[in-house]
Enzyme design. Sequence first.
Site, PDB file in Angstrom:
ATOM      1  CE1 TYR A 105     -25.943  69.335  57.346  1.00 44.69           C
ATOM      2  CE2 TYR A 105     -23.816  69.502  58.426  1.00 44.69           C
ATOM      3  CZ  TYR A 105     -24.824  68.732  57.877  1.00 44.69           C
ATOM      4  OH  TYR A 105     -24.705  67.352  57.871  1.00 44.69           O
ATOM      5  CG  ASP A 106     -21.989  74.244  61.654  1.00 45.64           C
ATOM      6  OD1 ASP A 106     -22.133  73.561  60.633  1.00 45.64           O
ATOM      7  OD2 ASP A 106     -20.901  74.740  61.984  1.00 45.64           O
TER       8      ASP A 106
ATOM      9  CG  ASN B 130     -15.745  64.818  57.412  1.00 49.44           C
ATOM     10  OD1 ASN B 130     -15.815  65.186  58.580  1.00 49.44           O
ATOM     11  ND2 ASN B 130     -15.614  65.657  56.401  1.00 49.44           N
TER      12      ASN B 130
ATOM     13  CB  VAL C 242     -12.229  66.868  50.920  1.00 47.91           C
ATOM     14  CG1 VAL C 242     -12.354  65.820  52.028  1.00 47.91           C
ATOM     15  CG2 VAL C 242     -10.795  67.040  50.492  1.00 47.91           C
TER      16      VAL C 242
ATOM     17  CB  SER D  59     -16.656  63.174  45.820  1.00 51.12           C
ATOM     18  OG  SER D  59     -17.040  64.273  46.600  1.00 51.12           O
TER      19      SER D  59
ATOM     20  CG  PHE E 288      -8.710  65.488  47.133  1.00 49.28           C
ATOM     21  CD1 PHE E 288      -8.924  66.789  46.690  1.00 49.28           C
ATOM     22  CD2 PHE E 288      -8.034  65.312  48.346  1.00 49.28           C
ATOM     23  CE1 PHE E 288      -8.493  67.893  47.438  1.00 49.28           C
ATOM     24  CE2 PHE E 288      -7.599  66.402  49.091  1.00 49.28           C
ATOM     25  CZ  PHE E 288      -7.832  67.697  48.648  1.00 49.28           C
TER      26      PHE E 288
ATOM     27  NE  ARG F 157     -13.443  68.647  57.954  1.00 45.84           N
ATOM     28  CZ  ARG F 157     -12.847  69.799  58.257  1.00 45.84           C
ATOM     29  NH1 ARG F 157     -11.746  69.825  58.988  1.00 45.84           N
ATOM     30  NH2 ARG F 157     -13.366  70.941  57.827  1.00 45.84           N
TER      31      ARG F 157
ATOM     32  CG  ASP G 292     -12.457  74.292  56.310  1.00 45.05           C
ATOM     33  OD1 ASP G 292     -13.017  74.132  55.221  1.00 45.05           O
ATOM     34  OD2 ASP G 292     -11.817  73.402  56.900  1.00 45.05           O
TER      35      ASP G 292
HETATM   36  N1  UDP Z   1     -11.436  70.612  51.068  1.00 38.95           N
HETATM   37  C1  UDP Z   1     -10.351  70.774  50.220  1.00 38.95           C
HETATM   38  N2  UDP Z   1     -10.570  70.649  48.869  1.00 38.95           N
HETATM   39  C2  UDP Z   1     -11.790  70.344  48.344  1.00 38.95           C
HETATM   40  C3  UDP Z   1     -12.889  70.175  49.216  1.00 38.95           C
HETATM   41  C4  UDP Z   1     -12.679  70.324  50.579  1.00 38.95           C
HETATM   42  O1  UDP Z   1      -9.229  71.033  50.650  1.00 38.95           O
HETATM   43  O2  UDP Z   1     -11.884  70.234  47.114  1.00 38.95           O
HETATM   44  C5  UDP Z   1     -11.212  70.708  52.527  1.00 38.95           C
HETATM   45  C6  UDP Z   1     -12.178  71.621  53.274  1.00 38.95           C
HETATM   46  O3  UDP Z   1     -11.682  72.939  53.314  1.00 38.95           O
HETATM   47  C7  UDP Z   1     -12.191  70.975  54.644  1.00 38.95           C
HETATM   48  C8  UDP Z   1     -12.009  69.497  54.346  1.00 38.95           C
HETATM   49  O4  UDP Z   1     -11.434  69.417  53.063  1.00 38.95           O
HETATM   50  O5  UDP Z   1     -11.120  71.416  55.424  1.00 38.95           O
HETATM   51  C9  UDP Z   1     -13.310  68.702  54.368  1.00 38.95           C
HETATM   52  O6  UDP Z   1     -14.233  69.388  53.558  1.00 38.95           O
HETATM   53  P1  UDP Z   1     -15.622  68.761  53.139  1.00 38.95           P
HETATM   54  O7  UDP Z   1     -16.318  69.775  52.292  1.00 38.95           O
HETATM   55  O8  UDP Z   1     -15.408  67.403  52.578  1.00 38.95           O
HETATM   56  O9  UDP Z   1     -16.401  68.533  54.494  1.00 38.95           O
HETATM   57  P2  UDP Z   1     -16.528  69.326  55.888  1.00 38.95           P
HETATM   58  O10 UDP Z   1     -15.916  68.408  56.883  1.00 38.95           O
HETATM   59  O11 UDP Z   1     -15.771  70.618  55.807  1.00 38.95           O
HETATM   60  O12 UDP Z   1     -17.981  69.544  56.065  1.00 38.95           O
END
Ligand code: UDP
Length: 316
Positions: free
Chosen positions: A147-148, A176, A189, A191, A193, A213, A275
Site C-alpha cells: 500500500y505505502d 485516517n 480502529v 469501526s 472499537f 492517529r 505500525d
Molecule cells: N488498532 C488497534 N485495534 C484495532 C485496529 C487498529 O489498536 O482493532 C490500531 C493500529 O495498530 C494502529 C491504529 O489503531 O496503530 C490505526 O489502525 P487502522 O488499521 O485503523 O489504520 P492505519 O492508520 O494503521 O492504517
Amino acid sequence: MTWYDGKRVLVTGGAGFIGQHLVRELLERGAEVAVLDDMSTGRPGNLAPHPRLTVEEGCVTRLPDPGPVDMIFNLACRASPRHYQADPVGTWRASVYGVEQVALLAEKHGARLVHTSTSEVYGDPEVSPQREDYVGHVNPVGPRSCYDEGKRAAETLLYDLHRTTGLPVRIARIFNTYGPGMAADDGRVVSNFVVQALKGVPLTIYGDGSQTRSFCHVRDMVAGLLALGGTEGIDGQIINIGNPGEFTIGELAEKVAALCNVPLVVSPAPLPADDPRQRRPDITKAQSLLGWAPKVPLDEGLADTMAHFRDVLALA
Ligand code: UDP
C-alpha cells in the site's frame, strides 16, 4: 452553481466507504456520475439509484472507457490494512498499473484528475506534524509496503506526467477517515472499537495504545476532495486532507467506551509490524490553497458513527 454542475465525472472506487459519500455530493451538485468499482470492499448497495448515476463493476487495472469525462476522482484501492494485506499483489497492481490506466484515460479525454493518495506515504514518520514536503520513512518490503510503496509509486508516475505532459492532476494525501458508511468488517480502529463496544465485547487495542492517529470525519474528507477538484490553478499540487486533532489509540478506546456507555475492557493484541507510532497532518496548505479545514470534532463524529453501526448491527 458549483464547478461540478453539468460536469461528467468518473469515480473509481465510488461504491466504497469514502466514494459513496463523494458520489452523493457530486450528484447533489448537479454532476453526471459514472462509478467503476470492483466491489472488493465496495458494495453496490452503498449507492442509491439516481437518474444521473451509472455503476459498473470492474477493476482499474482493466479500466473500461466510460466515454468523455471532465473529471476523474481515483479512489480505487483497498485502504484498510486488513483488506490490503489480504491481497498485497492486487493492492500494488491497483495502486500502480491502475493509476497508469486512470492517467491515460484522463489524458485521452482531457479530464482533470484528483488522485487519492495517503498519509501512509510518510510511513512511520520521524517528524510531527507531517507536511507535504516531508519525504517519509517507509519500509519497502514490510507487510504495509504494498500500500505505502504502491501509493508512493503512483505519486511518482502522476507527478512525472504532470511535469512532462501537463497532466492536470491534484493529489490528496488522505489521513485516517471514519464515519457513517464504514463496513462492520472494515478492520480499521474506529469501526472495530465502535462495533466491539456496541456488542459489549472487549476492545482490541494493538500494542500499548500509545501510538497516535488523527481522525477525519468522512463529511470533512469529502468537502476537502471536492474543494481539491473544484479549485482553479492548483494542477500539480499535493495536499494533505485530514484532521490535525491527534489522539492515542488508548484515548480513542476510552472515548468510544464512554460514548457507548460501557466500561472499558481491553483485549490486548500485539502491535502489527511497521505500525506507525504517530500520525498528524499539517493542513496549512489545504487551508491556504483550498480554504478548507475540518469542522467535525471527534466526539460528534464518533456519535454519528455509533448511530450508523447501531443500524447496521440491528439489521445483521
Ligand atoms: N488498532 C488497534 N485495534 C484495532 C485496529 C487498529 O489498536 O482493532 C490500531 C493500529 O495498530 C494502529 C491504529 O489503531 O496503530 C490505526 O489502525 P487502522 O488499521 O485503523 O489504520 P492505519 O492508520 O494503521 O492504517
